[in-house]
Write a protein that holds these residues in place. Structure first.
Motif, short mmCIF file in Angstrom:
data_model
loop_
_atom_site.label_atom_id
_atom_site.label_comp_id
_atom_site.label_asym_id
_atom_site.label_seq_id
_atom_site.Cartn_x
_atom_site.Cartn_y
_atom_site.Cartn_z
N UNK A 1 76.62 59.88 45.79
CA UNK A 1 77.67 60.31 46.73
C UNK A 1 77.24 60.06 48.16
N UNK A 2 75.97 60.40 48.47
CA UNK A 2 75.47 60.14 49.81
C UNK A 2 75.39 58.67 50.13
N UNK A 3 74.95 57.87 49.14
CA UNK A 3 74.79 56.44 49.37
C UNK A 3 76.12 55.74 49.63
N UNK A 4 77.21 56.26 49.06
CA UNK A 4 78.51 55.62 49.31
C UNK A 4 78.84 55.62 50.80
N UNK A 5 78.49 56.72 51.48
CA UNK A 5 78.76 56.79 52.92
C UNK A 5 77.82 55.87 53.69
N UNK A 6 76.54 55.88 53.33
CA UNK A 6 75.58 54.99 53.99
C UNK A 6 75.94 53.53 53.82
N UNK A 7 76.31 53.16 52.60
CA UNK A 7 76.72 51.77 52.36
C UNK A 7 77.98 51.42 53.14
N UNK A 8 78.93 52.35 53.16
CA UNK A 8 80.19 52.09 53.88
C UNK A 8 79.93 51.87 55.36
N UNK A 9 79.02 52.67 55.94
CA UNK A 9 78.73 52.50 57.37
C UNK A 9 78.10 51.14 57.67
#
Length: 454
Positions: A196-204
């Motif tokens: 879940x955290x990585x989805x935001x990091x990847x999106x950024x």
């Protein structure tokens, strides 16, 4: 709740073309083991988000759930009867759940047909088992042949508390910012948070992340795939599942957990302690929030008492610093890539890593096998790790798997015996897990499925 109407599903790109023989085996349900395995895996996928890890409860609630395979000239359709309502939105099945249903079908069919009939795969030999794992993950589309592979395996408990869960998301976010992909056991808790955290990091970073979930039939009902998993793979047993993690991963992060997490720690330590793996770089980090520092102190103490300082030197502990965890893993990736270049090993599958047959053959937890485990100091340290791993595997079996729950209910708790200098720290560690509600989802009262005997 149960979806009232039968639902027909058509495969997407997840499914390869099936032969008429493969389809026939499911249609007539002649091979009851294959059909029932697929039915249970499909139910687990459809039951994503459930708040129980009791397999018996899930199977009882959805006892009337069935899957019918409809053969067509251009392929197959699946008809689901009495499926969980949570798999649908306004009457339509959620796309990700549909994809995972066909992933389950793909893996169960492949394992049943290809591996058992492939003469090049001998499941009684170490090399044959490794080849089987390779064929399964390759068939699932996991392997990508490029030097930019950076798959980080995340292990940890499915019943961690809210503080720990938020911490796993922060670590995942930091890894996503650094372009690292995530592989977990696919369930809730520490398996969901990093994704879940990585989805935001990847999106950024405008990256398309990979969120791989690796499971096996006997535990998937207790750890249904979380919604973020975009590639699901089902291995035939826990040992092949664990080997798939270490063969496809480039590093491992361990979050707080319970006996399942301890099993995974002992598995990787036993492999890294083997003399043949002495010089292989394999980054291993234990991490959690400051509130969980005592958890890793206990784990580290247990490893030191049972396996010694050499084992403690195989990992580092980073507390309450998500960015440093991600930086440490990111720095280690170049070392891993350089080693694989120098040994001509594949970037996408760690062939060079030596795994003893004792770590590969399925361990069947039952009262006899658990009582006969060799938990004594008079053996190589990697062998002791293998036997300790089996002890924890048996407790997982008694906690959440249908077979173990039934056996313990009928015959009482598994008895674990060994040297006092091993049994005392083992008993203390397990008591700590119980007091911290790390055995099962904490809303349920825990009744021990084991008894430690000095």
């Amino acid at each position: 709740m149960i979806h009232s109407e039968p639902v027909k599903l058509t495969p997407d790109h997840t499914m390869n073309v099936l032969s008429q023989i493969e389809v026939a085996r499911l249609i007539d349900k002649a091979d009851t083991h294959v059909y029932e395995t697929f039915r249970r895996c499909a139910l687990a996928v459809l039951n994503t988000g459930a708040d129980t890890d009791n397999v018996a409860e899930v199977l009882e609630e959805f006892a009337e759930f069935a899957v019918n395979v409809i053969q067509q000239e251009r392929g197959i359709k699946l008809e689901l009867i009495n499926a969980p309502e949570t798999a649908f939105v306004d009457g339509e099945m959620i796309a990700g759940i549909k994809q995972h249903v066909f992933s389950a079908l793909r893996d169960i069919i492949y394992i049943s047909n290809e591996l058992t009939e492939n003469r090049d795969i001998d499941l009684s030999r170490s090399a044959g088992i490794t080849n089987a794992v390779f064929h399964i993950v390759r068939n699932a589309g996991l392997l990508r042949g490029n030097a930019d592979s950076h798959m980080i395996v995340c292990w940890g408990g499915h019943s961690i508390n809210e503080v720990e869960y938020k911490y796993t998301k922060k670590v995942g976010y930091e890894m996503g910012l650094r372009g690292l992909d995530i592989c977990t056991g696919c369930g809730p808790g520490a398996m969901k948070g990093p994704m879940k955290g990585a989805t935001i990091g990847h999106a950024k970073q405008r990256l398309t992340g990979r969120y791989i979930g690796i499971t096996e039939p006997s535990i998937i009902a207790a750890e249904s795939p979380n919604p973020i998993v975009n590639q699901l793979v089902i291995l035939p047993d826990i040992e092949k599942r664990l080997e798939a993690f270490v063969r496809t991963g480039h590093g491992i992060i361990v979050f707080p957990g319970g006996v399942g997490t301890a099993e995974e720690i002992l598995y990787i330590l036993g492999i890294l302690l083997h003399p043949k793996n002495k010089d292989i770089p394999f980054p291993l980090i234990f991490t959690g929030p400051k509130e969980s520092a005592a958890y890793f102190d206990k784990i580290n103490e247990f490893i030191g008492v049972t396996l010694g300082k050499e084992a403690q030197g195989k990992y580092q502990i980073i507390v309450d610093n998500p960015a440093e965890v991600a930086r440490a893993m990111s720095r280690s990736m170049e070392t891993v890539r350089a080693f694989r270049r120098s040994t001509q090993d594949a970037y996408y599958f760690n062939w060079v890593l030596h795994i003893d047959l004792d770590f590969q053959l399925p361990f069947q937890p039952n009262h006899t096998n658990m009582a006969q485990l060799d938990l004594h100091k008079n053996q190589p340290v990697d062998k002791l790790a293998a036997n300790l791993r089996k002890a924890f595997s048996g407790i997982v079996d008694g906690n959440v798997k249908e077979h173990g729950i039934k056996a313990v209910a009928e015959k009482g708790p598994y008895k674990i015996k060994g040297d006092q200098e091993i049994m005392e720290p083992l008993d203390a560690l397990l008591r700590d897990f119980v007091s911290q509600h790390r055995m099962k989802i904490p809303t349920q009262e825990y009744i021990p499925c084991y008894e430690v005997v000095s």
